[in-house]
Design an enzyme around this catalytic site. Structure first.
Site, PDB file in Angstrom:
ATOM      1  NE  ARG A 212      99.805   9.413   6.750  1.00  0.00           N
ATOM      2  CZ  ARG A 212     100.761   8.537   6.538  1.00  0.00           C
ATOM      3  NH1 ARG A 212     100.561   7.538   5.666  1.00  0.00           N
ATOM      4  NH2 ARG A 212     101.914   8.621   7.178  1.00  0.00           N
TER       5      ARG A 212
ATOM      6  CD  GLU B 189      94.283   5.061   9.044  1.00  0.00           C
ATOM      7  OE1 GLU B 189      95.202   5.042   9.894  1.00  0.00           O
ATOM      8  OE2 GLU B 189      94.490   4.989   7.835  1.00  0.00           O
TER       9      GLU B 189
ATOM     10  CG  HIS C 250      97.761   3.053   8.015  1.00  0.00           C
ATOM     11  ND1 HIS C 250      97.442   4.355   8.328  1.00  0.00           N
ATOM     12  CD2 HIS C 250      98.947   3.129   7.354  1.00  0.00           C
ATOM     13  CE1 HIS C 250      98.390   5.173   7.891  1.00  0.00           C
ATOM     14  NE2 HIS C 250      99.316   4.441   7.299  1.00  0.00           N
TER      15      HIS C 250
END
Length: 329
Positions: A246, A275, A293
């Protein structure tokens, strides 16, 4: 006479706060089952809180993805809630503590994404160290014929690799990098008795003794900005960092500064702190390789995910054991 199959309107409802990534690729019937129906809150004109109040007594389960957090406030609006199923291995978008306090079970994706994540780590490392993407751009711009050979890269084999978080994903990463002849050490919440790799309780000391640092741990309050300026400095000017976990585990501001100022050798980044916003300073750096991602976005993984998600929900509504319940630590 055989009993009639219940209509879909009679099936129990599963709240879907927002569309999961799988819908983008496979359509909104991806999790269809004859044991439940999805209640798509995002299709309603009502604010989520008002929508939940309207359906509060009928919602026993939630299907969640990272883009639609399950907060304590959301949970409190659903007194009948008994289960939260997530499409991901990560749980940082769910208030797990609130679920436990209220006796709500959480089911994750298990380990179905671990192999894909580990494969992506190897891909990012090879790309950064051998300068594959940068060299590809060099050739496509016609620079090979004009400027000659591209600058040298560095081999992956034989490097010292530190893994932050030796769980399911970290263990798969270690297995793959051992095949490259890398020496592996790790940092984790506690030493694992069945693992022979050297253990470091201090992540800065791990970084100081490694050429490569791979971040695989879960995002929690304790791991937020775990990789800070001191850790990055310890990794050094030739060091490479890969983050498959993360974004907020790394202090992104300090990471950008280290990369721009040449205080870090390179980075392979699959995740980011805010993000989908990515620091624009990284766009021109050839020693930084980034992906949106999507390390687990393969046909095979989505099919495995579908089976786990539907299987968990069908088991719940059939009063059977869940496939991948999250254990209380």
């Amino acid at each position: 006479m055989a009993s009639e199959k219940p209509s879909r309107n009679d099936l129990p409802q599963v709240l879907l706060p927002g569309p999961p990534p799988s819908f983008y690729f496979f359509g909104d019937q991806f999790y269809t089952s004859d044991k439940f129906q999805l209640l798509k809150a995002y299709e309603s004109p009502l604010p989520l809180s008002e929508f939940l109040t309207t359906h509060a007594q009928s919602i026993r389960a939630i299907l969640s993805s990272g883009g639609a957090p399950v907060t304590a406030e959301t949970i409190r609006l659903m007194p009948a809630l008994q289960l939260v199923v997530t499409t991901s291995q990560g749980l940082n978008h769910i208030d797990v503590g609130e679920c436990r306090r209220r006796g709500i079970t959480v089911a994750g994706a298990g380990t179905i994404f671990s192999a894909d994540c580990a494969d992506a780590v190897v891909g990012l490392l090879l790309d950064v160290m051998r300068k594959i993407s940068a060299a590809n751009r060099y050739v496509k711009k016609g620079l090979w014929a004009v400027k000659g050979d591209y600058p040298l890269g560095s081999k992956l084999s034989g490097k010292r690799v530190g893994i932050v978080g030796l769980g399911s994903i970290g263990s798969e990463v270690a297995k793959r990098l051992e095949a490259f002849g890398c020496s592996v050490s790790y940092n984790s919440r506690k030493k694992k008795p069945d693992v022979s790799y050297p253990f470091y309780s201090d992540v800065r000391e791990l970084a100081a003794d490694c050429d490569i640092l791979v971040v695989c741990c879960t995002l929690t309050e304790d791991t937020h900005h775990l990789i800070n300026k001191e850790v990055l400095k310890a990794l050094g000017k030739e060091g490479v960092i890969v983050n498959i976990a993360r974004g907020a585990i790394i202090d992104e501001k300090e990471l950008v500064q280290c990369l721009v100022q040449g205080e870090l050798g390179g980075a392979g980044l699959e995740v980011f702190e805010h993000e989908p916003d990515v620091p624009t300073e990284l766009f021109e750096l050839d020693n930084v390789v980034m992906t949106p991602h999507n390390s687990v976005f393969t046909n095979e993984s989505f099919e495995d995910q579908r089976k786990v998600v539907v299987g968990n929900l069908e088991a719940f509504f059939s009063n059977e054991p869940l496939l991948t319940p999250v254990k209380n630590d």
